[in-house]
Each structure stands twice: as C-alpha cells, then as structure tokens.
Design an enzyme around this catalytic site. Structure first.
Site, mmCIF file in Angstrom:
data_model
loop_
_atom_site.group_PDB
_atom_site.id
_atom_site.type_symbol
_atom_site.label_atom_id
_atom_site.label_comp_id
_atom_site.label_asym_id
_atom_site.label_seq_id
_atom_site.Cartn_x
_atom_site.Cartn_y
_atom_site.Cartn_z
ATOM 1 N N GLU A 2 8.086 -1.748 -3.593
ATOM 2 C CA GLU A 2 7.721 -3.135 -3.910
ATOM 3 C C GLU A 2 8.534 -3.697 -5.074
ATOM 4 O O GLU A 2 8.155 -3.540 -6.236
ATOM 5 C CB GLU A 2 6.220 -3.226 -4.247
ATOM 6 N N LYS A 48 7.924 -3.784 0.569
ATOM 7 C CA LYS A 48 6.919 -4.797 0.202
ATOM 8 C C LYS A 48 7.566 -5.815 -0.729
ATOM 9 O O LYS A 48 7.534 -5.663 -1.954
ATOM 10 C CB LYS A 48 5.717 -4.116 -0.468
#
Ligand code: 13P
Length: 348
Positions: free
Chosen positions: A177, A219
């Site tokens: 992420e 992500k």
C-alpha cells in the site's frame, strides 16, 4: 508449493467481485475516530465495535478478506470466540496490518517513512500461527511544494518491497500500500504524475527484492485532485486518470488492485470504482477491487456511536456499503442504491 498457495490466496482475495474490509486502525487512529463521535476510548469499546463488524450477517457475500490490527487479532467476541474464528467461519480470509506506523523522515520536512521491518520475520510467523493469511503495510507520500522527494519515494518503496519479500517467505500474501495523500491543493494531473512515479519505483523494488507479483495485491490511491484544489474532476475523469496511471505502472502479473478510500465520501468511493469497472473492466489485466476502511465503516460508526441498541442498524449500514462496493466491482453500482445519491455525503 508455497508460491502456489500465495497465488491462490491472492486470487481468492479478489475473486467473485468481492473486496477487502480494512478494520486495522491502530489504537491511536481508532481512538481519534471514536473521540470525534463521543465514544469512550477504551479497549472494551474498541472490542465491542470490532465485534459488531465481524458479526455483521452476510458480510462474507461481499467481503473476501478483513485486515485486522495487532490488538484485534488477539481479541474475542463476548462469547469467547476469537475474531479470527468468527471471520473465518463467515468465509472471510483474515489478514493483519504489520507496519508500525509512518514516522517523520530525517532530513525531509513534511515527509514520512514507514517503520516496522525490525523483528518482522518473527511477528509474521506469530500472525501466521494465529491464522492470518495476508498482511498489509502502508507507506504515505505527501504532495506539496518540493515534495515528494526522490529520497522519500525510494526509502518507502524499498521498505514496502522488503516487507513484501518477508511476507512471501512466511506464506502470507503482501498487500502493498503506497498511499499518495489527498491533502493539498495539487491538481489531478499532479496526483497522476506522483502516483505513477511512486508505483514505478515500488515495482522496481519489488523486482529487485524478488517478490512474486502473482502472489501479492496492490493497494493504491485513486488518482484524485487534492482536497483543496479548486478544480474537482467528475467521476469519469477520475476513473480515466486512475486507470491510465495503473496501466502504465502496474505489471499484468499482479492479480488484483484493491483501492484504499483515503477519506473520500463513501458514495464517491463506490461511484469512482464503479466508473472504472464500467469503462475498462473487460480490457484490464488485473481485477479492480476495494480495500476500504472509512468508506465502508464510517456510516456504521456514526450510527453506532457506542450504543448497544444501535448495533443492528449499524450492521445494516456496514452490510449495505459492502454490497454497494461489490456492485461497483461489477459496474452495477448506481446512486439510486444510496438514498440521496453521491452528492449527499460530504460528511466523511
Ligand atoms: P481508508 O480506506 O480509510 O483510506 O483506509 C484504508 C487503509 O487500510 C489505510 O491504511
């Protein structure tokens, strides 16, 4: 063999048009959100709220995996059942946030570096024994005058790749992420440039650190104008800019891209994901899914406010947002699913 398991888990995390529920707020973040709504900042309040989430009837219809936090993965329902068991019984794969937070980066005012690599191998082994099958690490990249610096992008990308390699060694799918933040006056174009540079750097590092792309989930943020940018593009323009950026920077071997919501209003997060799938789904190499925290939880949290009498109503709101995002994966979400439409909710 392990590689095959990683690939199977990663694919399962984005299968059937489902997505991830991030419920991995650290204690300080959870307390901050509770404080805003007058909810007591206690271990028991946090436990009760997480029990509300994991016992939501039907959640597994639209949620493939849930990201827990160190406190939460060790907690139980009132009846003594562990949250990990409750989630697994609901058909949801348990995951765990493993970074220890973004800290000020030395010599780089306004920029952060995410910590948590020291001792990570041992922590991953423990989480794996507790039933986690994937993990998450968040890097934050701020946009502003003179930032992000190359140094912040490279240091964060290298940490993400080292984390991802350790996860795969432990048999856990890494959710990688890198979040380009929405705060600031920057334009959508600038967010696109920064996001592309960040993603290219992250994938270079993932390659260098020998991470198997088929066994991970990306992500990222959507490509959005800064929150205080005077020009706020329409849903379709956001969808186009986001997909253009991802096509340039994300290898086709990655099975799924699950967006963070980053503080977008819930309905907008659904509408933007929906637009991407309406316009591009049949032409993309990866699934475009969601891994939202606030955009799924916020309406439920605002209904609950710590009141046991509101648990059912809050669970209905949570279920509804999860269903809306599943519809968005199919390109079947519409503002009509949300009474009042996408413009109503500017509150998040
Ligand atoms: P938001 O969807 O609220 O941005 O949270 C996603 C997340 O997991 C942040 O790390």
């Amino acid at each position: 063999m392990k590689t095959q398991e990683l690939m199977d888990t990663a694919r399962a995390m984005v299968a059937d048009d489902k997505g991830l529920l991030a419920m991995d707020e650290s204690t300080p973040t959870c307390d901050k959100r509770f404080a805003k709504l007058g909810i007591p900042r206690t271990v028991e309040a946090r436990r009760a709220y997480r029990e509300l989430i994991v016992t939501t009837p039907g959640l597994g219809e639209s949620i493939s995996g849930a990201i827990l936090y160190d406190e939460t993965i060790r907690q139980q329902k009132k009846d003594g059942t562990s949250f990990v068991k409750a989630i697994t019984d609901a058909g949801i794969i348990p995951g765990i946030k493993v970074d220890t937070g973004a800290k000020d980066m030395a010599g780089h005012p306004g920029e952060k570096i995410t910590e948590g690599l020291d001792g990570l191998r041992d922590r991953l082994a423990e989480y794996s024994r507790m039933g986690a099958r994937f993990a998450k690490w968040r890097a934050v990249i701020a946009v502003g005058e003179g930032i992000p610096s190359r140094a912040a992008i490279e240091a964060n990308a290298q940490a993400l790749a080292r984390y991802a390699a350790l996860c795969q060694e432990a048999g856990l799918v890494p959710v990688v992420e890198p979040e380009v933040l929405m705060d600031g006056e920057h334009t959508l174009e600038r967010c696109g440039e920064v996001t592309e540079e960040v993603l290219r750097t992250v994938f270079n590092q993932l390659y260098t650190q020998r991470v198997t792309l088929e066994g991970m989930i990306l992500k990222p943020n959507m490509v959005l104008p800064g929150l205080t940018c005077p020009k706020q593009e329409a849903v379709d323009e956001v969808a186009d800019a986001t997909v253009r950026c991802l096509l340039r920077a994300v290898p086709a071997a990655v099975p799924g891209i699950a967006f963070l919501s980053g503080g977008q209003p819930s309905e907008l997060a659904s509408a933007r994901l929906n637009a991407m799938n309406v316009r591009f789904r049949s032409r993309l190499p990866w699934a475009l899914a969601f891994s939202y925290a606030r955009a799924i939880q916020q309406p439920a949290l605002e209904i609950w406010r710590g009141d046991a009498a509101q648990v059912l109503a809050a669970q209905q709101a949570l279920y509804h947002r999860a269903q809306c995002n599943r519809a968005a994966r199919r390109g079947e979400y519409s503002a009509a699913m949300d009474a009042g439409g996408v413009n109503q909710q500017k509150r998040a």
